[in-house]
Enzyme design. Structure first.
Site, PDB file in Angstrom:
ATOM      1  N   LYS A 282     -11.082 -21.187  -1.446  1.00 52.76           N
ATOM      2  CA  LYS A 282      -9.930 -20.976  -0.569  1.00 52.76           C
ATOM      3  C   LYS A 282     -10.100 -21.857   0.686  1.00 52.76           C
ATOM      4  CE  LYS A 282      -7.139 -16.959   0.335  1.00 52.76           C
ATOM      5  NZ  LYS A 282      -7.090 -15.506   0.331  1.00 52.76           N
ATOM      6  N   GLU A 370      -2.777  -0.263  -3.849  1.00 53.75           N
ATOM      7  CA  GLU A 370      -2.195   0.736  -2.947  1.00 53.75           C
ATOM      8  C   GLU A 370      -2.042   2.095  -3.621  1.00 53.75           C
ATOM      9  OE1 GLU A 370      -1.155  -2.344  -3.205  1.00 53.75           O
ATOM     10  OE2 GLU A 370      -1.280  -3.195  -1.196  1.00 53.75           O
ATOM     11  N   ARG A 398       5.078   0.839  -3.434  1.00 46.78           N
ATOM     12  CA  ARG A 398       4.532   1.039  -4.789  1.00 46.78           C
ATOM     13  C   ARG A 398       3.653   2.275  -4.874  1.00 46.78           C
ATOM     14  NH1 ARG A 398       1.010  -4.140  -6.444  1.00 46.78           N
ATOM     15  NH2 ARG A 398       3.121  -4.836  -6.762  1.00 46.78           N
TER      16      ARG A 398
END
Ligand SMILES: Cc1ncc(C[n+]2csc(CCOP(=O)(O)OP(=O)(O)O)c2C)c(N)n1
Ligand SMILES: CC(=O)[C@@H](O)[C@H](O)COP(=O)(O)O
Ligand SMILES: [Mg+2]
Length: 647
Positions: A282, A370, A398
């Site tokens: 990254k 989540e 969600r």
């Protein structure tokens, strides 16, 4: 403009000529090197392989140059340069379907599909979206930036290709190691691996991180596989992907275009479910990003590309809601040993990093999960703890069923702290946290607080943590908290309604959270129009306080203002409570339209929704004197009436 788009994926209404349409912008064109010659994947495929590293270098320079000027997801895209080049050389988008999970790493895909000119207005109103956008290109499929969905799309796309007999077209899903920890991704893996006759290609972009290093057993497994030449945890033992029905190709150096192309061509030829495990870095190729210990410049604001640091801005910026929460969490952690904190792979962005450092045994990062975060919180609460689940409001969508049926049904003391509640701005429709007041507001026994300033945030956090009769929510926007707004009175006891100003009974202005500021400004403007209003801040906005109904009874009109959906939220609940109490006081609700609101500046989007002080003033004037905005007239009730015992 090359247009090698053979057959658009059915959804596209554009023709190839407009496929690379970039939003009108003042985009500076690149005039030298290879990039100006790349107007579509066909141009890329015509480049000799020996020129590809040169192109990758140009793309990296382009990314640093453009994203440092606009802000955006620099680190993820620097890590996806070679991967995106290889993908578009091996697969024929849009005939082949390429889906990016989360989509924050799709800038290179956009650069290669004719949208270089849009980057000067990246994530700005009317400019290029920071995520795939079907309005921008037939090469873009999934606009939702909520993680862990790409594999499910791939499963659906592959099933449709099979049903339509398009067996010569490929489905490729690019998913990060972080997104792979999401439950939805694993549900899709379970389906994809079980369909040998329905090939989908999963390209796992494994940089070992979400923001922070990715957590969990899957992350550990991937770390084993990432070792060069180690395709399985132990010789002869299949890795998790092979165990679930996939062929596994990897680990592949995610910055070696030749190696990537080789693996992708092999995957394409296999004609069965396959995982290509690409190992990337990254922030690759830009020192400040590679060396950024926090999150490898996952998401940046405007910065100096030479240093990787924000430009010097004179004076101290006012504190963000996130930083205020972060500070108070360390106080709460010290005062309440039963409090634990949970994040879904976002310790830094949600403000839990300091708590994690101070109370490592009481901090849990569950990955981009989540639903698990909330159900795990329910488990913690069942066993005597008080979990604080910190997440962005939009991502709580969600976990709604877990909040409803795992937390609220059991009346468990879980506190949800929802950052980025309301309009967020540059991240666009799937990031505006505009649904929580409606979604969570319908949950029995759940209480929602919306602080108007730093003092109320601290107060409400402590009130929430002190409430053990059921779930609580504290929500605030992506913004700096304004100056404190004192309340001359609080009605209804310590967790009651704050009266912020009182100049008449023509309207009761109910401000939700930080909209207290614009509402007070509107009240001042209204006084110049001869309209006397009362401004209140309920602090706990759900369920509706009976004090609000009493106040409504003492006014000619109620106007509510919330940074959330205009219908179905706080205003609607207040209107219902007034009606249930037999009041005939009209209630006008101000809020966000039931629409997917595009990206742009938060202040502009709020104004467009009628939530700035001028619009609030106009709304009240229109309601008080329909059709004659702005004229000064005596109050219909003459002098403001003294109202029930609190004037
Ligand atoms: C449901 C959901 N939760 C949280 C986020 C916030 N988020 C955006 S990108 C990201 C990390 C993604 O990590 P990974 O999939 O590995 O991609 P990378 O950035 O490493 O390329 C997170 C947590 C999100 N977009 N969606
Ligand atoms: C892609 C994603 O979901 C996150 O990276 C998000 O863009 C972060 O938003 P903030 O920049 O508001 O923290
Ligand atoms: Mg990652």
């Amino acid at each position: 403009m090359s247009a090698d788009i053979a057959t658009a994926v059915p959804h596209a209404s554009q023709d190839a000529a407009s496929a690379a349409k970039t939003p009108a912008g003042t985009g500076t064109t690149i005039t030298s090197g290879l990039l100006p010659r790349i107007n579509g994947p066909g141009d890329l495929r015509r480049l000799p392989p020996g020129r590809l590293p040169e192109l990758a270098g140009e793309i990296r320079r382009f990314l640093v140059d453009k994203v440092s000027a606009t802000g955006g997801h620099l680190g993820p895209n620097l890590g996806a340069v070679e991967l995106s080049i290889a993908l578009h050389r091996v697969f024929a988008s849009p005939r082949d379907a390429i889906v990016f999970d989360t989509g924050h790493q799709a800038y290179v895909h956009k650069i290669l599909t004719g949208r270089q000119g849009g980057f000067d207005r990246l994530r700005q109103a009317g400019g290029l979206s920071g995520y795939p956008s079907r309005a921008e290109s037939v090469h873009d499929l999934v606009e939702n930036s909520h993680a862990s969905t790409a594999l499910s799309y791939a499963d659906g796309l592959a099933r449709a290709f099979q049903l339509r007999g398009h067996t010569d077209r490929h489905v490729v899903a690019v998913i990060g190691d972080g997104a792979l920890t999401g439950g939805l991704a694993l549900e899709a893996v379970n389906n994809l691996g079980a369909a040998p006759g329905r090939p989908a290609i999963i390209v796992l972009n494994d940089n070992g991180r979400s923001y922070a290093p990715t957590v969990g057993g899957l992350a550990s497994h991937l770390a084993t596989l990432r070792r060069p030449g180690v395709p399985s945890p132990r010789p002869g033992v299949p890795n998790v992907f092979e165990s679930l029905g996939f062929s596994y190709l990897g680990p592949v150096d995610g910055h070696d275009i030749g190696a990537l192309e080789g693996a992708l061509r092999q995957a394409r030829a296999l004609r069965r479910p396959v995982v290509v495990h690409a190992v990337t870095v990254k922030g690759k190729g830009y020192g400040p990003a590679e060396n950024d210990r926090a999150d490898h410049m996952h998401g940046i604001g405007v910065l100096d590309p030479a240093t990787g640091r924000p430009h010097d801005v004179p004076g101290a910026a006012p504190p963000s809601w996130t930083s205020l929460f972060a500070d108070e969490m360390t106080v709460i952690g010290a005062e309440h040993p039963g409090v634990v904190a949970i994040t879904a792979a976002m310790p830094g962005p949600t403000g839990l990093a300091e708590f994690a450092t101070r109370f490592p045994d009481r901090f849990f990062d569950v990955g981009i999960a989540e639903q698990h975060a909330v159900a795990c919180a329910a488990g913690l609460a069942l066993n005597g703890m008080h979990p604080i689940v910190a997440m962005y409001a939009t991502f709580c969508n969600r976990a709604f069923d877990q909040a409803l049926m795992d937390v609220a049904l059991h009346r468990l003391p879980v506190t949800f702290v929802l950052d980025r509640a309301g309009i967020t701005g540059p991240d666009g429709p799937s990031h505006h946290g505009m649904w929580d007041l409606v979604l969570l507001g319908m949950i029995p026994g759940l209480r929602i607080a919306a602080p108007r300033d730093a003092t109320r945030l601290r107060e409400l956090l402590h009130e929430a943590v002190g409430h053990d009769g059921g779930p609580t929510v504290v929500r605030y926007p992506k913004a700096n908290a304004g100056p404190d707004i004192a309340a001359p009175r609080r009605l209804g006891g310590p967790d009651g309604v704050d009266v912020l100003s009182q100049h008449g009974d023509q309207a009761l202005l109910v401000a939700v959270g930080p909209l207290a500021g614009p509402c007070l400004a509107a009240a001042a403007q209204l006084r110049h129009h001869g309209v006397g209003v009362t401004v209140v801040d309920p602090r706990w906005v759900a369920p509706v306080s009976p004090v609000l109904v009493e106040l409504a009874a003492a006014h000619h009109l109620v106007v509510t203002a919330e940074d959330g959906l205009r219908t179905g939220g706080v205003g609607t609940a207040i209107a219902t409570a007034c009606a249930d109490a037999g009041l005939t006081t009209p209630v006008r609700t101000l809020g966000l339209p039931r629409e997917f609101i595009g990206h742009g500046e938060r202040a502009h989007l709020l104004a467009a929704a009628g939530l700035d002080h001028r619009s609030i003033t106009a709304s009240v004037l229109e309601a008080v004197r329909p059709g004659v905005p702005g004229r000064t007239a005596p109050s219909p009730a003459g002098e403001p009436r003294p109202v029930g015992g609190w004037s």
